[in-house]
Write an enzyme that holds these catalytic residues in place. Sequence first.
Site, PDB file in Angstrom:
ATOM      1  N   SER A 327      36.238  45.687  37.341  1.00 44.28           N
ATOM      2  CA  SER A 327      36.267  46.871  36.468  1.00 44.28           C
ATOM      3  C   SER A 327      37.023  46.661  35.171  1.00 44.28           C
ATOM      4  O   SER A 327      37.077  47.568  34.336  1.00 44.28           O
ATOM      5  CB  SER A 327      36.897  48.043  37.235  1.00 44.28           C
ATOM      6  OG  SER A 327      36.127  48.358  38.371  1.00 44.28           O
ATOM      7  N   ASP A 351      28.558  62.105  40.863  1.00 43.60           N
ATOM      8  CA  ASP A 351      28.862  61.003  41.781  1.00 43.60           C
ATOM      9  C   ASP A 351      29.009  61.533  43.205  1.00 43.60           C
ATOM     10  O   ASP A 351      30.035  62.137  43.539  1.00 43.60           O
ATOM     11  CB  ASP A 351      30.164  60.309  41.354  1.00 43.60           C
ATOM     12  CG  ASP A 351      30.652  59.327  42.394  1.00 43.60           C
ATOM     13  OD1 ASP A 351      29.801  58.716  43.084  1.00 43.60           O
ATOM     14  OD2 ASP A 351      31.885  59.166  42.515  1.00 43.60           O
TER      15      ASP A 351
END
Length: 626
Positions: A327, A351
């Site tokens: 990330s 999400d």
Amino acid sequence: MAKPIRIKDHLNEAGIVQRRIILATVVIVLLSGVLLARMFWLQVVQYEHHATLSENNRVHVQPIPPARGRIYDRNGVVLAENRPSFSLNITRERVPDLETTVALLQSLLELDDEDINQLHRRLGQRRRPFEAVPVMFNLTEDQIARIAVNQFRLPGIEVQASFVRHYPQAEHFAHAVGYVGRINEREMETIDRVAYAGTHYIGKTGVERFYEHLLHGKVGYEEVETNARGRVLRVLKRTEPESGRDLTLHLDSRLQAVAEEALGNRRGAVVAIEPKTGGVLAYVSQPSFNPNLFVTGISHADYGELRDSIDQPLFNRVVRGLYPPGSTIKQIVALAGLDYGVTTRTARVYDPGFYQLPNNSHKYRNWNRYGDGWVDMELAMARSNDTYFYDLAHKLGIDRMHEFMTKFGLGTRVSLDIFEESAGLMPSREWKRASRRQPWYPGETLITGIGQGYMLSTPLQLAHSTALIANRGVWKRPRLLADADGQGPDESDTPENVVLRNPSDWDFIIRTMETVMHGERGTARSAAAGAPYRMAGKTGTAQVVAIAQGARYDSAALRERHRDHALFVGFAPVDDPQIAVAVMVENGESGGRVAAPVGRMLFDAWLLPEPEPEPEPESIEEEVTP
């Protein structure tokens, strides 16, 4: 009947003798003429030639190796120096029986078989005639005394004082500074033998190799008169050598020590860069090794221990280690989405804990399996939400991702003067077609968007890309040398600055990275707690082994070296960036919990004043009354 007696003809015999005398005289005269002609040829016609040969037998030119330049950190701390050492030199042409002499040395100095094998290897290297070859180094006083007492038995053997490279910081800068070693056969074929006459060492890795042309210096010479045995009688002429140039690096010994302490005994790498200059402030690859072992020749046992270690201390993780960035590249993906106009700062994605491509049942999981609900870009950065970036990567496509991310140095060599840097890998359709002979699949685009899959980068690349964001797109190649004075490497191939269609996107992305550190839901908020300055950062966790669809990551069920890597990138302070860092902890599992605190320690060490040492308590002497 009796045979008549022959009367001697004196006149005839006198003629024979006279003819013989004349013939002998002619032969003598001819031979004398030939001898005189030969003497005239040698003494008059070829006088210059034979005078030169005679002089060369009497006068020898001996090279004087230059002192190698020293290496300092930015504060003047010595990282590489030259120390006097006594070496045992052998001139093979002056040794009547080499085997007998070597056997005598073995007996006198109590050498083992490995020492003798190494001695023979050094004697076997290519060299100039009558050049003394150092075969043993760092002789003890006892060894020097034994050689002196037995000098009459050791023709061609001498003890000579010379300078040997020494690294006082030992393993602390081994991968950055590198080390020198003996010139091998392959290097002998490429170097200028005149420039390296009398020199037995050359830079092998790191700064020592990259700046060999500056550190080496210029060889000197002296003309000496010798006797028939080759012993020097007097010096006729001397040309002093020019010492190599002393180099000052951007590295900071104190920050290096802080980085090593923060990393502890864990395997990994830490890089710190000064964004405004590109100067590398800290360069840690853990575990490390002692470069002094390599200078005069490392033993088989010591080298075998380093080579066979499962922790790979000889492996330079900073520039050779290729890891999935995880990330830590999401801020660049976010910038790409804004710059190409496929998303906005406020656009939201729902999400549920996973992402699915259209008409595909495969679920690409978020690290938070329960999902974060509706997330925009700032929240997605703070939470490192995978689902958001799956969606963004799908919208961008691999072609635009590859085009944009290579502008930040991902998949390319970014350094200016760091030896052996790997380019990493920023995958593309063309790369996969050429290397794997396969098409590119949409699912591979998704995992590239979170820094996984084929994508590989070095810690140096991650630190550089972070510094590039801190600089708002201005390229400064990472560099070690601080005092180039026009003699440093060529900077003409520095890539163009990264220019965004909307320059204010730099400030927005930096604000989202600031939220990672200081926001209520930021993944690195605990590492930034209590800081008197604002910092921007991004945590990352990269998979080492794949997890089956629907399975949960179970640390306890995995071997330690199969656990996730922990990563962190960041810079501080936000309003005037002074330092950018990249931290990679092998198998550390949590970027926010393990890697981010390492970055915070470097920020504090560089930005905050060094605490003054506590004063020692004064000793109070009790007054005794007589």
